[in-house]
Design a protein around this motif. Structure first.
Motif, PDB file in Angstrom:
ATOM      1  N   ARG A 151       2.942  -1.991   5.157  1.00 31.58           N
ATOM      2  CA  ARG A 151       2.040  -2.496   6.192  1.00 31.58           C
ATOM      3  C   ARG A 151       2.662  -2.360   7.578  1.00 31.58           C
ATOM      4  NH1 ARG A 151      -0.904  -8.097   5.096  1.00 31.58           N
ATOM      5  NH2 ARG A 151      -1.739  -6.713   3.472  1.00 31.58           N
ATOM      6  N   ARG A 152       3.966  -2.536   7.692  1.00 29.55           N
ATOM      7  CA  ARG A 152       4.619  -2.363   8.997  1.00 29.55           C
ATOM      8  C   ARG A 152       4.499  -0.914   9.461  1.00 29.55           C
ATOM      9  NH1 ARG A 152       8.508  -5.958   6.820  1.00 29.55           N
ATOM     10  NH2 ARG A 152       9.823  -4.202   6.192  1.00 29.55           N
ATOM     11  N   ALA A 153       4.707   0.017   8.542  1.00 28.89           N
ATOM     12  CA  ALA A 153       4.545   1.430   8.902  1.00 28.89           C
ATOM     13  C   ALA A 153       3.105   1.734   9.314  1.00 28.89           C
ATOM     14  CB  ALA A 153       4.956   2.311   7.720  1.00 28.89           C
ATOM     15  N   TRP A 154       2.172   1.071   8.674  1.00 26.92           N
ATOM     16  CA  TRP A 154       0.758   1.246   9.009  1.00 26.92           C
ATOM     17  C   TRP A 154       0.471   0.693  10.406  1.00 26.92           C
ATOM     18  CZ3 TRP A 154      -3.554  -0.268   5.010  1.00 26.92           C
ATOM     19  CH2 TRP A 154      -4.792   0.187   5.465  1.00 26.92           C
ATOM     20  N   MET A 155       0.956  -0.510  10.684  1.00 27.80           N
ATOM     21  CA  MET A 155       0.695  -1.128  11.980  1.00 27.80           C
ATOM     22  C   MET A 155       1.349  -0.340  13.113  1.00 27.80           C
ATOM     23  SD  MET A 155      -1.255  -3.661  11.309  1.00 27.80           S
ATOM     24  CE  MET A 155      -1.187  -4.564  12.856  1.00 27.80           C
ATOM     25  N   GLU A 156       2.469   0.315  12.849  1.00 27.92           N
ATOM     26  CA  GLU A 156       3.143   1.124  13.858  1.00 27.92           C
ATOM     27  C   GLU A 156       2.582   2.540  13.958  1.00 27.92           C
ATOM     28  OE1 GLU A 156       7.195   1.043  12.718  1.00 27.92           O
ATOM     29  OE2 GLU A 156       7.461  -1.110  13.112  1.00 27.92           O
ATOM     30  N   LYS A 157       1.495   2.817  13.231  1.00 27.87           N
ATOM     31  CA  LYS A 157       0.826   4.122  13.218  1.00 27.87           C
ATOM     32  C   LYS A 157       1.748   5.246  12.743  1.00 27.87           C
ATOM     33  CE  LYS A 157      -3.069   2.516  14.638  1.00 27.87           C
ATOM     34  NZ  LYS A 157      -4.219   2.449  13.702  1.00 27.87           N
ATOM     35  N   LYS A 158       2.712   4.899  11.901  1.00 29.74           N
ATOM     36  CA  LYS A 158       3.528   5.924  11.269  1.00 29.74           C
ATOM     37  C   LYS A 158       2.817   6.527  10.057  1.00 29.74           C
ATOM     38  CE  LYS A 158       7.957   3.933  12.715  1.00 29.74           C
ATOM     39  NZ  LYS A 158       9.243   3.348  12.245  1.00 29.74           N
ATOM     40  N   SER A 159       1.872   5.777   9.514  1.00 35.95           N
ATOM     41  CA  SER A 159       1.081   6.268   8.391  1.00 35.95           C
ATOM     42  C   SER A 159      -0.344   5.753   8.539  1.00 35.95           C
ATOM     43  CB  SER A 159       1.671   5.793   7.061  1.00 35.95           C
ATOM     44  OG  SER A 159       1.481   4.398   6.904  1.00 35.95           O
ATOM     45  N   TYR A 160      -1.274   6.451   7.871  1.00 36.11           N
ATOM     46  CA  TYR A 160      -2.688   6.073   7.917  1.00 36.11           C
ATOM     47  C   TYR A 160      -3.232   5.758   6.527  1.00 36.11           C
ATOM     48  CZ  TYR A 160      -2.336   8.003  12.591  1.00 36.11           C
ATOM     49  OH  TYR A 160      -1.949   8.258  13.898  1.00 36.11           O
ATOM     50  N   GLY A 161      -2.333   5.733   5.530  1.00 39.04           N
ATOM     51  CA  GLY A 161      -2.755   5.399   4.188  1.00 39.04           C
ATOM     52  C   GLY A 161      -1.589   4.887   3.375  1.00 39.04           C
ATOM     53  N   VAL A 162      -1.877   4.060   2.378  1.00 34.86           N
ATOM     54  CA  VAL A 162      -0.847   3.497   1.500  1.00 34.86           C
ATOM     55  C   VAL A 162      -1.334   3.637   0.064  1.00 34.86           C
ATOM     56  CG1 VAL A 162       0.435   1.439   0.828  1.00 34.86           C
ATOM     57  CG2 VAL A 162      -0.078   1.851   3.239  1.00 34.86           C
ATOM     58  N   VAL A 163      -0.488   4.212  -0.802  1.00 35.44           N
ATOM     59  CA  VAL A 163      -0.775   4.328  -2.228  1.00 35.44           C
ATOM     60  C   VAL A 163       0.155   3.365  -2.968  1.00 35.44           C
ATOM     61  CG1 VAL A 163      -0.817   5.843  -4.237  1.00 35.44           C
ATOM     62  CG2 VAL A 163      -1.494   6.721  -1.998  1.00 35.44           C
ATOM     63  N   GLU A 164      -0.426   2.468  -3.738  1.00 33.39           N
ATOM     64  CA  GLU A 164       0.358   1.496  -4.508  1.00 33.39           C
ATOM     65  C   GLU A 164       0.210   1.803  -5.992  1.00 33.39           C
ATOM     66  OE1 GLU A 164       1.031  -3.325  -4.947  1.00 33.39           O
ATOM     67  OE2 GLU A 164      -0.885  -2.540  -4.235  1.00 33.39           O
ATOM     68  N   ILE A 165       1.336   2.110  -6.649  1.00 38.19           N
ATOM     69  CA  ILE A 165       1.348   2.404  -8.077  1.00 38.19           C
ATOM     70  C   ILE A 165       1.815   1.152  -8.805  1.00 38.19           C
ATOM     71  CG2 ILE A 165       2.281   3.900  -9.876  1.00 38.19           C
ATOM     72  CD1 ILE A 165       2.758   6.020  -7.751  1.00 38.19           C
ATOM     73  N   PRO A 166       1.043   0.628  -9.759  1.00 40.70           N
ATOM     74  CA  PRO A 166       1.422  -0.624 -10.433  1.00 40.70           C
ATOM     75  C   PRO A 166       2.611  -0.433 -11.369  1.00 40.70           C
ATOM     76  CG  PRO A 166      -0.538   0.305 -11.451  1.00 40.70           C
ATOM     77  CD  PRO A 166      -0.240   1.151 -10.238  1.00 40.70           C
ATOM     78  N   ALA A 167       3.230  -1.542 -11.740  1.00 46.14           N
ATOM     79  CA  ALA A 167       4.418  -1.487 -12.595  1.00 46.14           C
ATOM     80  C   ALA A 167       4.084  -1.017 -14.010  1.00 46.14           C
ATOM     81  CB  ALA A 167       5.096  -2.860 -12.640  1.00 46.14           C
ATOM     82  N   ASP A 168       2.863  -1.238 -14.480  1.00 45.35           N
ATOM     83  CA  ASP A 168       2.488  -0.858 -15.844  1.00 45.35           C
ATOM     84  C   ASP A 168       1.780   0.491 -15.890  1.00 45.35           C
ATOM     85  OD1 ASP A 168       0.231  -1.616 -14.502  1.00 45.35           O
ATOM     86  OD2 ASP A 168      -0.521  -2.964 -16.062  1.00 45.35           O
TER      87      ASP A 168
END
Length: 402
Positions: free
Chosen positions: A90-107
């Protein structure tokens, strides 16, 4: 012969007014010549590619790493790195370093191994829908690829031959007509250039009228550059001047600009040029109808430039016209560029002929007749009013001299 001489004098006077006014020259020449190039250069990349994205991998297995590699191989994703948790992403998103986040679950790997459905979360910055669109296309392609690979793996584990697995049970294929690259410039520019022709012509015509109103105020109702002749000769002479200027510009905008920037252009010049000719004729009569309401030179900028955005939305380019309410559809039908855009896009991008777009062609002729009648009627009454004002000014001058 006298009528044709009057028509020629009106045409010659209008040519003089155009080429001696720097403001009109900017609207008639600089705007149509420069705007299509500027707009096309802005949208020239066509498709947004390789958007910076951060991955939060809570699984950290070979399956998740392979998934990320496949994600980075798509057209839309540029994996700039891993984040330890969602807070860092989220910090990278707020700083406009990225425009998307992919979250892979533990299972992730465990569910795939059990034959269950594994769910990954994706978060996208919605400030620009073009980015989201490219993200969505890339995720859909990757999803279909992963399903095919998992299906083949399950068949192999069951002892079946995987060589027979060539794709999904239901295969979908999209064939885009007109805008084959699905680029933004190829989509929007064929319509925008038609609107530029209309708006620049209206701006120039109304600015000429505002300058004439300024001259009448300075000369007690008399315009020294006006030529007193019949209403019909005046309206047609002005339109002849505007058409002489805009027909070559139309060839440049509609034929050369698509060729310069490799935009979709499969229509024939002889098919779309009659349509554009009628649109320009209707626009010239519309401009002469609006002339009578212009009292100052600057008012053309305030009114016509403001309507450019309104006409763009009414054209159906950003929202389909069949979804309009009856009132707004009626207003849209009164704009020449609406019919010109729809007809030109069908000819230019889909290869239609003039006969295929006869509905729009006849609609433009109907608008031409409507605005021609309104221009003649309003010109007749305003000419009488200017003559009465001029006569009263002369009488007042004679009384003051006595």
């Amino acid at each position: 012969m006298n009528w044709f001489k009057s028509l020629f004098r009106v045409w010659r006077r209008e040519i003089r007014l155009v080429f001696t006014d720097i403001g009109v020259l900017l609207f008639f020449f600089a705007l149509p010549l420069a705007y299509p190039i500027v707009y096309t250069l802005i949208y020239n990349p066509e498709v947004v590619k390789k958007i910076d994205t951060v991955v939060v991998d809570n699984c950290r297995t070979a399956d998740s790493r392979e998934f990320v590699r496949n994600l980075g191989a798509t057209q839309g994703f540029n994996i700039i790195g891993y984040a330890s948790d969602m807070q860092e992403a989220r910090r990278a998103w707020m700083e406009k370093k990225s425009y998307g986040v992919v979250e892979i679950p533990a299972d992730f790997s465990r569910k795939i191994g059990r034959g269950e459905q594994a769910v990954c979360s994706f978060y996208s910055d919605m400030s620009l829908l073009l980015r989201y669109r490219q993200y969505l296309f890339s995720l859909t392609d990757l999803q279909m690829h992963e399903v095919t690979a998992i299906t083949a793996r399950r068949l192999a584990d069951g002892g079946l031959l995987t060589s027979t697995v060539g794709g999904l049970p239901v295969n979908t294929q999209a064939n885009f007509l007109g805008d084959v690259s699905q680029g933004f410039a190829s989509f929007v520019m064929p319509g925008i250039v038609v609107l530029i022709l209309q708006q620049s012509l209206l701006l120039g015509i109304t600015m000429i009228a505002g300058t004439a109103a300024d001259r009448r105020r300075k000369n007690k109702g008399y315009d020294p550059l006006d030529y007193e002749t019949g209403t019909l000769a005046t309206v047609l002479g002005k339109s002849l001047c505007y058409l002489m200027i805009y027909l070559p510009l139309s060839y440049y905008i509609l034929e050369l600009i698509p060729w310069m920037f490799s935009l979709p252009h499969i229509g024939r010049f002889m098919d779309f040029m009659p349509l554009i000719f009628v649109m320009l004729l209707a626009t010239s009569f519309l401009g002469q109808t609006l002339q009578v309401f212009v009292r100052e030179r600057e008012s053309s900028l305030l009114v016509i430039v403001f309507t450019s955005v309104v006409f763009l939305f009414l054209s159906g380019l950003t929202w389909p016209r069949y979804a309009f309410s009856p009132f707004w559809k009626m207003i849209s039908d009164l704009v020449p560029a609406t019919w010109g855009m729809e007809g030109f896009i069908r000819i230019n991008s889909n290869g239609s002929t003039l006969a295929d777009v006869s509905h729009y062609y006849m609609g433009l002729w109907a608008l031409t007749g409507l605005y021609f009648i309104s221009a003649v009627v309003l010109r007749h009454f305003t000419s009488k009013a200017h003559a009465d004002c001029q006569r009263q000014g002369r009488e007042c001058a004679e009384v003051s001299e006595i």
